[in-house]
Design a protein around this motif. Structure first.
Motif, PDB file in Angstrom:
ATOM      1  N   ILE A  17       0.835  -1.206   0.000  1.00 17.60           N
ATOM      2  CA  ILE A  17       0.000   0.000   0.000  1.00 17.60           C
ATOM      3  C   ILE A  17       0.867   1.252   0.000  1.00 17.60           C
ATOM      4  N   VAL A  18       1.991   1.208   0.706  1.00 18.04           N
ATOM      5  CA  VAL A  18       2.919   2.346   0.683  1.00 18.04           C
ATOM      6  C   VAL A  18       3.435   2.572  -0.741  1.00 18.04           C
ATOM      7  N   LEU A  19       3.737   1.505  -1.458  1.00 18.77           N
ATOM      8  CA  LEU A  19       4.207   1.654  -2.837  1.00 18.77           C
ATOM      9  C   LEU A  19       3.123   2.261  -3.728  1.00 18.77           C
ATOM     10  N   PHE A  20       1.874   1.869  -3.527  1.00 19.04           N
ATOM     11  CA  PHE A  20       0.778   2.471  -4.287  1.00 19.04           C
ATOM     12  C   PHE A  20       0.617   3.950  -3.947  1.00 19.04           C
ATOM     13  N   THR A  48      -2.446   6.039   4.088  1.00 25.15           N
ATOM     14  CA  THR A  48      -1.745   6.184   5.360  1.00 25.15           C
ATOM     15  C   THR A  48      -2.573   5.602   6.506  1.00 25.15           C
ATOM     16  N   VAL A  49      -3.858   5.858   6.492  1.00 27.84           N
ATOM     17  CA  VAL A  49      -4.736   5.318   7.534  1.00 27.84           C
ATOM     18  C   VAL A  49      -4.733   3.789   7.491  1.00 27.84           C
ATOM     19  N   VAL A  50      -4.827   3.222   6.294  1.00 29.01           N
ATOM     20  CA  VAL A  50      -4.839   1.766   6.158  1.00 29.01           C
ATOM     21  C   VAL A  50      -3.511   1.169   6.611  1.00 29.01           C
ATOM     22  N   VAL A  51      -2.400   1.802   6.259  1.00 25.72           N
ATOM     23  CA  VAL A  51      -1.083   1.307   6.682  1.00 25.72           C
ATOM     24  C   VAL A  51      -0.965   1.353   8.205  1.00 25.72           C
ATOM     25  N   LEU A  52      -1.431   2.430   8.808  1.00 26.94           N
ATOM     26  CA  LEU A  52      -1.398   2.504  10.274  1.00 26.94           C
ATOM     27  C   LEU A  52      -2.231   1.396  10.913  1.00 26.94           C
TER      28      LEU A  52
END
Length: 93
Positions: A17-20, A48-52
């Protein structure tokens, strides 16, 4: 043989997700319109919310969920404020 654990899968999903989100930064920089940039910034904020949230589950840190909730609220408010500014400026047809 070492199997794929849930924590590893969650961390892998967070990296993807960070790469996207990094790919979305191209749309933030290049536009072509202000509306495209706002949508891309909102996408980066949502990522960012999903990664957290994924990190909270993978690392067993519930405080990360609190940070994610606050960041989601700020992301929403910023999107509304920027959209209102664009409409008042006459940028939306």
């Amino acid at each position: 043989m070492m199997g794929l654990t849930l924590d590893t899968a969650l961390l892998g999903a967070a990296v993807a997700i960070v790469l996207f989100a990094v790919a979305l930064l191209y749309r933030v920089a290049r536009g072509p319109t202000m509306e495209d940039r706002v949508i891309a910034i909102n996408g980066v904020g949502t990522s960012t919310v999903v990664v957290l949230a994924l990190l909270a589950a993978a690392l067993d840190r519930p405080a990360f969920l609190d940070i994610a909730i606050v960041y989601a609220l700020l992301n929403f408010l910023a999107s509304v404020a920027i959209s209102k500014f664009i409409v008042e400026r006459g940028g939306v047809l």
